[in-house]
Write a protein that holds these residues in place. Structure first.
Motif, PDB file in Angstrom:
ATOM      1  N   SER A 133      45.446  43.409  22.424  1.00  0.00           N
ATOM      2  CA  SER A 133      44.027  43.724  22.585  1.00  0.00           C
ATOM      3  C   SER A 133      43.181  42.959  21.581  1.00  0.00           C
ATOM      4  O   SER A 133      43.678  42.482  20.554  1.00  0.00           O
ATOM      5  CB  SER A 133      43.781  45.232  22.454  1.00  0.00           C
ATOM      6  OG  SER A 133      44.156  45.701  21.172  1.00  0.00           O
ATOM      7  N   THR A 134      41.912  42.831  21.889  1.00  0.00           N
ATOM      8  CA  THR A 134      40.920  42.182  21.029  1.00  0.00           C
ATOM      9  C   THR A 134      39.696  43.086  20.945  1.00  0.00           C
ATOM     10  O   THR A 134      39.645  44.139  21.583  1.00  0.00           O
ATOM     11  CB  THR A 134      40.506  40.818  21.611  1.00  0.00           C
ATOM     12  OG1 THR A 134      39.982  41.016  22.935  1.00  0.00           O
ATOM     13  CG2 THR A 134      41.698  39.855  21.678  1.00  0.00           C
ATOM     14  N   PHE A 135      38.688  42.648  20.189  1.00  0.00           N
ATOM     15  CA  PHE A 135      37.497  43.488  20.033  1.00  0.00           C
ATOM     16  C   PHE A 135      36.762  43.688  21.361  1.00  0.00           C
ATOM     17  O   PHE A 135      36.092  44.705  21.555  1.00  0.00           O
ATOM     18  CB  PHE A 135      36.547  42.884  18.987  1.00  0.00           C
ATOM     19  CG  PHE A 135      35.812  41.654  19.445  1.00  0.00           C
ATOM     20  CD1 PHE A 135      34.593  41.743  20.101  1.00  0.00           C
ATOM     21  CD2 PHE A 135      36.358  40.401  19.215  1.00  0.00           C
ATOM     22  CE1 PHE A 135      33.932  40.599  20.529  1.00  0.00           C
ATOM     23  CE2 PHE A 135      35.699  39.257  19.635  1.00  0.00           C
ATOM     24  CZ  PHE A 135      34.478  39.351  20.296  1.00  0.00           C
ATOM     25  N   ASP A 136      36.902  42.723  22.296  1.00  0.00           N
ATOM     26  CA  ASP A 136      36.172  42.813  23.556  1.00  0.00           C
ATOM     27  C   ASP A 136      37.052  43.187  24.744  1.00  0.00           C
ATOM     28  O   ASP A 136      36.594  43.250  25.876  1.00  0.00           O
ATOM     29  CB  ASP A 136      35.437  41.505  23.853  1.00  0.00           C
ATOM     30  CG  ASP A 136      36.372  40.315  23.985  1.00  0.00           C
ATOM     31  OD1 ASP A 136      37.537  40.435  23.578  1.00  0.00           O
ATOM     32  OD2 ASP A 136      35.933  39.272  24.495  1.00  0.00           O
ATOM     33  N   TYR A 137      38.342  43.437  24.475  1.00  0.00           N
ATOM     34  CA  TYR A 137      39.235  43.870  25.554  1.00  0.00           C
ATOM     35  C   TYR A 137      40.369  44.681  24.949  1.00  0.00           C
ATOM     36  O   TYR A 137      41.158  44.162  24.151  1.00  0.00           O
ATOM     37  CB  TYR A 137      39.821  42.676  26.312  1.00  0.00           C
ATOM     38  CG  TYR A 137      40.734  43.100  27.447  1.00  0.00           C
ATOM     39  CD1 TYR A 137      40.214  43.384  28.698  1.00  0.00           C
ATOM     40  CD2 TYR A 137      42.107  43.247  27.237  1.00  0.00           C
ATOM     41  CE1 TYR A 137      41.038  43.792  29.732  1.00  0.00           C
ATOM     42  CE2 TYR A 137      42.941  43.667  28.263  1.00  0.00           C
ATOM     43  CZ  TYR A 137      42.403  43.939  29.513  1.00  0.00           C
ATOM     44  OH  TYR A 137      43.218  44.358  30.519  1.00  0.00           O
ATOM     45  N   HIS A 138      40.448  45.935  25.341  1.00  0.00           N
ATOM     46  CA  HIS A 138      41.556  46.761  24.837  1.00  0.00           C
ATOM     47  C   HIS A 138      41.839  47.895  25.816  1.00  0.00           C
ATOM     48  O   HIS A 138      40.933  48.561  26.302  1.00  0.00           O
ATOM     49  CB  HIS A 138      41.233  47.334  23.446  1.00  0.00           C
ATOM     50  CG  HIS A 138      39.970  48.121  23.372  1.00  0.00           C
ATOM     51  ND1 HIS A 138      39.932  49.476  23.542  1.00  0.00           N
ATOM     52  CD2 HIS A 138      38.682  47.733  23.158  1.00  0.00           C
ATOM     53  CE1 HIS A 138      38.676  49.898  23.431  1.00  0.00           C
ATOM     54  NE2 HIS A 138      37.910  48.870  23.202  1.00  0.00           N
ATOM     55  N   SER A 139      43.130  48.061  26.114  1.00  0.00           N
ATOM     56  CA  SER A 139      43.569  49.156  26.975  1.00  0.00           C
ATOM     57  C   SER A 139      44.360  50.177  26.175  1.00  0.00           C
ATOM     58  O   SER A 139      44.965  51.079  26.738  1.00  0.00           O
ATOM     59  CB  SER A 139      44.441  48.616  28.114  1.00  0.00           C
ATOM     60  OG  SER A 139      45.556  47.912  27.586  1.00  0.00           O
ATOM     61  N   ASN A 140      44.357  49.995  24.856  1.00  0.00           N
ATOM     62  CA  ASN A 140      45.154  50.846  23.982  1.00  0.00           C
ATOM     63  C   ASN A 140      44.351  52.091  23.610  1.00  0.00           C
ATOM     64  O   ASN A 140      43.370  52.020  22.867  1.00  0.00           O
ATOM     65  CB  ASN A 140      45.520  50.058  22.716  1.00  0.00           C
ATOM     66  CG  ASN A 140      46.539  50.788  21.861  1.00  0.00           C
ATOM     67  OD1 ASN A 140      46.648  52.002  21.931  1.00  0.00           O
ATOM     68  ND2 ASN A 140      47.270  50.046  21.060  1.00  0.00           N
TER      69      ASN A 140
END
Length: 292
Positions: free
Chosen positions: A221-228
């Motif tokens: 995950s990153t700051f602009d995409y996360h499914s966690n």
């Protein structure tokens, strides 16, 4: 293959089957080189760094799928080499560490997929950059999740050896060094957000095995995409870059680069329990992740 012959219907020339094989192989290399040259048209990303596939290497007349193969063929200097990717029929540029001997394989030749050494390259980036890769293989870089998946995928489809080993080397500003090496690294593809499903059996510095093992089961995950769903708003605010995070307090090797005056903190490059390696808890200077 036996060195059988065939006759050309046009001029009666006797052509060796082995010679045809060599010509076909040379053609494959040439097509891949032309593919590389097409990539050169997009020289820089938004941060002013060339994509990792754009850093060309000296001409090598063979398709290598790993740095250990290059080492076995006499390319013994640590440098940037082109590694052949079956998935996509292309080369990528990889820095090969030809000095480190694998604890499990007893071989030299590691494909470096991540490298931190001076903070020259910005790792505080979004999902798209982490997908495609950024930086310079000869300096600091991230190989890209697509490339990482392709490197691991060609092992799984049986075109070369079995699953790859993962080795992580860490050195802080005081010179304290630690490593972990795991013998079977495996990630799921993009539809599962590149979840790490296995790292196999690990050896190395005991103090860092636990935080590194924690990444198993975690998605990228990153700051602009996360499914966690484990990451709290505070974690999202503190930890920059892209990583297999889980909670805040385990590891982030793609975090913000810290200076030698700083101690290790969760908002920079971070590994839990580093204080057990160095009681000064000094921030990390060098980080590499590599595959063999």
């Amino acid at each position: 293959m036996a060195d059988t012959c065939m006759t050309s219907p046009n001029d009666g020339m006797i052509i060796s089957a082995n010679a045809i094989q060599k010509q076909l192989k040379a053609l494959v290399v040439r097509v891949a080189e032309l593919n590389d040259s097409m990539h050169l048209n997009r020289t820089c990303d938004a941060f002013g760094h060339r994509n990792t596939t754009d850093e060309l290497n000296p001409r090598i007349e063979k398709l290598y799928t790993g740095c250990h193969q290059l080492f076995s063929d006499g390319y013994v200097n640590s440098d940037v080499y082109r590694i052949w990717i079956f998935l996509g029929y292309r080369f990528i540029s990889i820095f090969c560490d030809m000095e480190t001997v694998g604890k499990y394989s007893r071989q030299r030749g590691w494909m470096v997929i991540q490298r931190r050494k001076n903070g020259e390259v910005n790792f505080d980036r979004g999902w798209n950059d982490y997908l495609h890769g950024f930086g310079f293989p000869s300096k600091e870089y991230w190989v890209g999740l697509y490339n990482l998946d392709a490197l691991l995928h060609q092992k799984r489809i049986g075109t070369v050896e079995n699953n790859l080993a993962l080795r992580i080397d860490l050195t802080d500003w005081d010179g304290a060094h630690a490593y972990t090496e795991c013998n079977s690294f495996y990630i799921n593809p993009e539809n599962d957000d590149f979840r790490i499903t296995s790292i196999g059996t690990c050896t190395g510095t005991p103090q860092i095995r636990s935080p590194m093992a924690y990444i198993v089961g975690k998605t990228f995950s990153t700051f602009d995409y996360h499914s966690n769903t484990i990451r709290s708003p505070e974690c999202l605010r503190l930890q920059r870059g892209g990583w297999w995070f889980g909670s805040c307090r385990h590891s982030n090797l793609n975090g913000v680069y810290a200076t030698k005056e700083e101690q290790m903190t969760v908002d920079k490059i971070y590994v839990k329990h580093w204080k057990k390696v160095n009681s000064n808890n000094t921030s990390l200077r060098y980080v590499t992740m590599k595959l063999q």
